[in-house]
Write a protein that holds these residues in place. Structure first.
Motif, PDB file in Angstrom:
ATOM      1  N   ALA A  48       0.844  -1.209   0.000  1.00 56.74           N
ATOM      2  CA  ALA A  48       0.000   0.000   0.000  1.00 56.74           C
ATOM      3  C   ALA A  48       0.873   1.251   0.000  1.00 56.74           C
ATOM      4  CB  ALA A  48      -0.954  -0.002   1.191  1.00 56.74           C
ATOM      5  N   ALA A  49       1.894   1.283   0.842  1.00 53.26           N
ATOM      6  CA  ALA A  49       2.788   2.443   0.917  1.00 53.26           C
ATOM      7  C   ALA A  49       3.631   2.563  -0.352  1.00 53.26           C
ATOM      8  CB  ALA A  49       3.683   2.342   2.150  1.00 53.26           C
ATOM      9  N   ILE A  50       4.052   1.433  -0.903  1.00 52.83           N
ATOM     10  CA  ILE A  50       4.821   1.448  -2.150  1.00 52.83           C
ATOM     11  C   ILE A  50       3.951   1.986  -3.281  1.00 52.83           C
ATOM     12  CG2 ILE A  50       5.898  -0.058  -3.889  1.00 52.83           C
ATOM     13  CD1 ILE A  50       6.929  -1.748  -1.447  1.00 52.83           C
ATOM     14  N   ARG A  51       2.687   1.578  -3.322  1.00 56.29           N
ATOM     15  CA  ARG A  51       1.739   2.082  -4.331  1.00 56.29           C
ATOM     16  C   ARG A  51       1.638   3.603  -4.250  1.00 56.29           C
ATOM     17  NH1 ARG A  51      -1.857  -1.139  -3.154  1.00 56.29           N
ATOM     18  NH2 ARG A  51      -1.608  -2.597  -4.886  1.00 56.29           N
ATOM     19  N   GLU A  52       1.495   4.146  -3.051  1.00 57.38           N
ATOM     20  CA  GLU A  52       1.401   5.601  -2.871  1.00 57.38           C
ATOM     21  C   GLU A  52       2.684   6.299  -3.328  1.00 57.38           C
ATOM     22  OE1 GLU A  52       0.258   6.687   1.109  1.00 57.38           O
ATOM     23  OE2 GLU A  52      -1.352   5.207   1.110  1.00 57.38           O
ATOM     24  N   ALA A  53       3.825   5.727  -2.997  1.00 54.70           N
ATOM     25  CA  ALA A  53       5.104   6.329  -3.399  1.00 54.70           C
ATOM     26  C   ALA A  53       5.221   6.368  -4.922  1.00 54.70           C
ATOM     27  CB  ALA A  53       6.271   5.554  -2.787  1.00 54.70           C
ATOM     28  N   PHE A  54       4.849   5.277  -5.588  1.00 55.55           N
ATOM     29  CA  PHE A  54       4.933   5.263  -7.050  1.00 55.55           C
ATOM     30  C   PHE A  54       3.908   6.196  -7.691  1.00 55.55           C
ATOM     31  CE2 PHE A  54       7.280   1.086  -6.819  1.00 55.55           C
ATOM     32  CZ  PHE A  54       8.466   1.628  -7.279  1.00 55.55           C
ATOM     33  N   ALA A  55       2.769   6.376  -7.070  1.00 57.55           N
ATOM     34  CA  ALA A  55       1.788   7.328  -7.605  1.00 57.55           C
ATOM     35  C   ALA A  55       2.392   8.727  -7.644  1.00 57.55           C
ATOM     36  CB  ALA A  55       0.512   7.306  -6.763  1.00 57.55           C
ATOM     37  N   ARG A  56       3.121   9.091  -6.597  1.00 55.46           N
ATOM     38  CA  ARG A  56       3.783  10.402  -6.575  1.00 55.46           C
ATOM     39  C   ARG A  56       4.914  10.463  -7.607  1.00 55.46           C
ATOM     40  NH1 ARG A  56       2.980   9.421  -1.172  1.00 55.46           N
ATOM     41  NH2 ARG A  56       5.137   8.797  -0.828  1.00 55.46           N
ATOM     42  N   MET A  57       5.722   9.402  -7.669  1.00 55.06           N
ATOM     43  CA  MET A  57       6.880   9.401  -8.567  1.00 55.06           C
ATOM     44  C   MET A  57       6.495   9.435 -10.038  1.00 55.06           C
ATOM     45  SD  MET A  57       9.725   6.827  -7.024  1.00 55.06           S
ATOM     46  CE  MET A  57       9.057   5.891  -5.675  1.00 55.06           C
ATOM     47  N   THR A  58       5.349   8.863 -10.391  1.00 60.12           N
ATOM     48  CA  THR A  58       4.963   8.766 -11.801  1.00 60.12           C
ATOM     49  C   THR A  58       3.921   9.812 -12.195  1.00 60.12           C
ATOM     50  OG1 THR A  58       3.260   7.103 -11.317  1.00 60.12           O
ATOM     51  CG2 THR A  58       5.476   6.285 -11.882  1.00 60.12           C
ATOM     52  N   ALA A  59       3.562  10.718 -11.298  1.00 59.31           N
ATOM     53  CA  ALA A  59       2.487  11.681 -11.558  1.00 59.31           C
ATOM     54  C   ALA A  59       2.731  12.524 -12.805  1.00 59.31           C
ATOM     55  CB  ALA A  59       2.279  12.584 -10.343  1.00 59.31           C
ATOM     56  N   ARG A  60       3.957  12.884 -13.075  1.00 54.88           N
ATOM     57  CA  ARG A  60       4.278  13.711 -14.246  1.00 54.88           C
ATOM     58  C   ARG A  60       4.700  12.866 -15.450  1.00 54.88           C
ATOM     59  NH1 ARG A  60       4.673  17.225 -10.335  1.00 54.88           N
ATOM     60  NH2 ARG A  60       4.366  19.417 -10.730  1.00 54.88           N
ATOM     61  N   ARG A  61       4.493  11.553 -15.353  1.00 49.08           N
ATOM     62  CA  ARG A  61       4.777  10.609 -16.434  1.00 49.08           C
ATOM     63  C   ARG A  61       6.220  10.642 -16.925  1.00 49.08           C
ATOM     64  NH1 ARG A  61       0.266   7.860 -18.508  1.00 49.08           N
ATOM     65  NH2 ARG A  61       1.927   6.644 -19.411  1.00 49.08           N
ATOM     66  N   PRO A  62       7.184  10.534 -16.010  1.00 47.06           N
ATOM     67  CA  PRO A  62       8.579  10.465 -16.459  1.00 47.06           C
ATOM     68  C   PRO A  62       8.852   9.150 -17.190  1.00 47.06           C
ATOM     69  CG  PRO A  62       8.428   9.964 -14.131  1.00 47.06           C
ATOM     70  CD  PRO A  62       7.049  10.371 -14.571  1.00 47.06           C
TER      71      PRO A  62
END
Length: 127
Positions: A48-62
């Motif tokens: 769950a925490a990893i999912r949230e971290a990746f949501a932030r990291m991929t928000a700008r579609r790098p």
């Protein structure tokens, strides 16, 4: 979901899911209680925490590319280092590029898949 049956295939599976913004595919590469260091000095535990971290990291579609630079494997455990490059735009819309070398531990699962147990994208930090 991403399925990695050989340690050397993790780089491609991870980079493809990350670049596509496919958070569920990214999370599927981790054990239930895996630890991720989303930034130096920070740790998150569990999917769950990893999912949230990746949501932030991929928000700008790098976009990300990864290359394995070291793989040590023994008795169902693997220590891996990947060189990675992430490109995209920052919060102000300006081009950005980040580079790093990760430190990761993977474990072979009973069904033969390899999953992250520990994932430190920046390799090391002091905390």
């Amino acid at each position: 979901m991403a399925v990695v049956m050989r340690v050397e295939d993790m780089a491609g599976a991870f980079a493809e899911a990350f670049s596509a913004g496919n958070i569920e595919a990214l999370v599927s590469l981790y054990e239930e209680q895996a630890v991720l260091a989303p930034q130096p000095g920070a740790r998150v535990v569990g999917k769950a925490a990893i999912r949230e971290a990746f949501a932030r990291m991929t928000a700008r579609r790098p976009r990300m590319s990864m290359t394995a630079v070291m793989i040590m494997e023994r008795d169902g455990l693997a220590l891996v280092r990947h060189d990675w490059v992430m490109t995209g735009t920052d919060a102000e819309g300006k081009p950005m590029e980040r580079r790093g070398t990760s430190a990761e531990v993977l474990r072979r699962q009973p069904d033969g898949r390899w999953l992250y147990v520990l994932d430190h994208p920046s390799g090391v930090d002091k905390s």
